[in-house]
Design a protein around this motif. Sequence first.
Motif, mmCIF file in Angstrom:
data_model
loop_
_atom_site.group_PDB
_atom_site.id
_atom_site.type_symbol
_atom_site.label_atom_id
_atom_site.label_comp_id
_atom_site.label_asym_id
_atom_site.label_seq_id
_atom_site.Cartn_x
_atom_site.Cartn_y
_atom_site.Cartn_z
ATOM 1 N N ASP A 67 0.829 -1.203 0.000
ATOM 2 C CA ASP A 67 0.000 0.000 0.000
ATOM 3 C C ASP A 67 0.864 1.255 0.000
ATOM 4 N N ARG A 68 1.968 1.216 0.756
ATOM 5 C CA ARG A 68 2.875 2.352 0.796
ATOM 6 C C ARG A 68 3.525 2.558 -0.567
ATOM 7 N N ALA A 69 3.913 1.472 -1.204
ATOM 8 C CA ALA A 69 4.553 1.560 -2.517
ATOM 9 C C ALA A 69 3.591 2.114 -3.560
ATOM 10 N N VAL A 70 2.317 1.672 -3.489
ATOM 11 C CA VAL A 70 1.302 2.158 -4.428
ATOM 12 C C VAL A 70 1.069 3.650 -4.241
ATOM 13 N N SER A 71 0.962 4.080 -2.983
ATOM 14 C CA SER A 71 0.742 5.499 -2.693
ATOM 15 C C SER A 71 1.914 6.353 -3.174
ATOM 16 N N GLU A 72 3.127 5.833 -3.000
ATOM 17 C CA GLU A 72 4.305 6.577 -3.446
ATOM 18 C C GLU A 72 4.325 6.706 -4.964
ATOM 19 N N SER A 73 3.930 5.634 -5.661
ATOM 20 C CA SER A 73 3.878 5.674 -7.123
ATOM 21 C C SER A 73 2.815 6.651 -7.598
ATOM 22 N N ALA A 74 1.652 6.618 -6.938
ATOM 23 C CA ALA A 74 0.559 7.532 -7.295
ATOM 24 C C ALA A 74 0.972 8.980 -7.063
ATOM 25 N N ALA A 75 1.638 9.227 -5.940
ATOM 26 C CA ALA A 75 2.080 10.586 -5.610
ATOM 27 C C ALA A 75 3.090 11.096 -6.633
ATOM 28 N N THR A 76 3.994 10.230 -7.045
ATOM 29 C CA THR A 76 5.015 10.615 -8.020
ATOM 30 C C THR A 76 4.380 10.987 -9.357
ATOM 31 N N LEU A 77 3.448 10.153 -9.824
ATOM 32 C CA LEU A 77 2.793 10.403 -11.101
ATOM 33 C C LEU A 77 1.916 11.653 -11.032
ATOM 34 N N TYR A 78 1.234 11.827 -9.893
ATOM 35 C CA TYR A 78 0.374 13.009 -9.721
ATOM 36 C C TYR A 78 1.210 14.285 -9.720
ATOM 37 N N GLN A 79 2.327 14.270 -9.020
ATOM 38 C CA GLN A 79 3.199 15.446 -8.960
ATOM 39 C C GLN A 79 3.770 15.752 -10.339
ATOM 40 N N GLN A 80 4.068 14.708 -11.086
ATOM 41 C CA GLN A 80 4.564 14.889 -12.450
ATOM 42 C C GLN A 80 3.502 15.594 -13.300
ATOM 43 N N ALA A 81 2.236 15.215 -13.104
ATOM 44 C CA ALA A 81 1.137 15.838 -13.844
ATOM 45 C C ALA A 81 0.984 17.308 -13.462
ATOM 46 N N ILE A 82 1.076 17.593 -12.162
ATOM 47 C CA ILE A 82 0.936 18.970 -11.681
ATOM 48 C C ILE A 82 2.048 19.864 -12.243
ATOM 49 N N ASN A 83 3.240 19.326 -12.340
ATOM 50 C CA ASN A 83 4.382 20.109 -12.819
ATOM 51 C C ASN A 83 4.408 20.275 -14.337
ATOM 52 N N GLU A 84 3.627 19.472 -15.037
ATOM 53 C CA GLU A 84 3.603 19.531 -16.504
ATOM 54 C C GLU A 84 2.919 20.827 -16.974
ATOM 55 N N THR A 85 3.575 21.552 -17.884
ATOM 56 C CA THR A 85 3.033 22.826 -18.380
ATOM 57 C C THR A 85 2.180 22.659 -19.637
ATOM 58 N N ASP A 86 2.407 21.586 -20.351
ATOM 59 C CA ASP A 86 1.614 21.323 -21.551
ATOM 60 C C ASP A 86 0.283 20.687 -21.147
ATOM 61 N N ASN A 87 -0.833 21.343 -21.486
ATOM 62 C CA ASN A 87 -2.149 20.860 -21.055
ATOM 63 C C ASN A 87 -2.484 19.469 -21.569
ATOM 64 N N GLY A 88 -2.072 19.182 -22.799
ATOM 65 C CA GLY A 88 -2.341 17.867 -23.368
ATOM 66 C C GLY A 88 -1.640 16.768 -22.583
ATOM 67 N N LYS A 89 -0.366 16.993 -22.275
ATOM 68 C CA LYS A 89 0.401 16.014 -21.513
ATOM 69 C C LYS A 89 -0.102 15.943 -20.064
ATOM 70 N N LYS A 90 -0.460 17.113 -19.506
ATOM 71 C CA LYS A 90 -0.985 17.145 -18.142
ATOM 72 C C LYS A 90 -2.247 16.303 -18.046
ATOM 73 N N GLN A 91 -3.144 16.477 -19.027
ATOM 74 C CA GLN A 91 -4.396 15.719 -19.033
ATOM 75 C C GLN A 91 -4.129 14.226 -19.127
ATOM 76 N N ALA A 92 -3.199 13.840 -19.986
ATOM 77 C CA ALA A 92 -2.869 12.424 -20.153
ATOM 78 C C ALA A 92 -2.314 11.829 -18.852
ATOM 79 N N LEU A 93 -1.475 12.577 -18.166
ATOM 80 C CA LEU A 93 -0.898 12.100 -16.899
ATOM 81 C C LEU A 93 -1.958 11.976 -15.815
ATOM 82 N N LEU A 94 -2.856 12.965 -15.742
ATOM 83 C CA LEU A 94 -3.935 12.910 -14.754
ATOM 84 C C LEU A 94 -4.862 11.725 -15.011
ATOM 85 N N GLU A 95 -5.166 11.490 -16.257
ATOM 86 C CA GLU A 95 -6.004 10.337 -16.622
ATOM 87 C C GLU A 95 -5.297 9.033 -16.270
ATOM 88 N N SER A 96 -3.979 9.025 -16.384
ATOM 89 C CA SER A 96 -3.193 7.841 -16.031
ATOM 90 C C SER A 96 -3.258 7.576 -14.528
#
Length: 220
Positions: A67-96
């Motif tokens: 559960d800790r590993a899953v949460s860490e992976s989710a947090a990493t991907l979510y933060q990557q989405a937040i930091n993304e400046t391109d809306n298309g890529k941001k949307q794709a990451l959030l959907e992921s």
Amino acid sequence: MSDKTSEKVVVKPEENSPLKEEMDELKREMRSAKWFDWVESHQKQIIGAVAGLILVLIVSGLWIEKDRAVSESAATLYQQAINETDNGKKQALLESVITQFASNSYAALALMQLAQVDQANAEMHLQNLIKTDGVMDEWVWQARLDLAEIKIAKGDKAAAQVLLDKIVGKQYQQLRYYLLATLTDDAAEKEKLLQKAFDAQSNDDTLKQKIKTLLPQQAA
């Protein structure tokens, strides 16, 4: 000559006497014997119980680690989405995030962000957030208010009213009362709702100033 009543003499061992020590030791041995007899007769059950307990602890530990590993992976991907400046890529990451970690709280956060990025489908994202099990009340309240604003902008006052009739936390009451005021054509009711909005806890200075200008007594 009078008869003497015979009395039974009970000899009690004195405290710390050798006799008392021997008796205490005998009692301990008897208790130990009973305990060992019980252990021996229940040996299989004890071994099974201990093994079961160990298995539970191992499984619990593995689950916590997973559960800790899953949460860490989710947090990493979510933060990557937040930091993304391109809306298309941001949307794709959030959907992921939503697809890969549907049962994690980061999926709910991703839905909230997605409503801002993918505004064409904002209603769908907000409705999905509201329907998600285990989501924090604060997120649901905010999603309802955001959805109500969209409904009002589209002229669907009935749908907005249904959303705004639901109670929210005090930190969300200002926006709720303000939106309710926009739904009514009754001047007295509108003023009453605006006053409630003005008196409510404020987290948005811009909104509070806007409400103030709409109140007759405040504007004067």
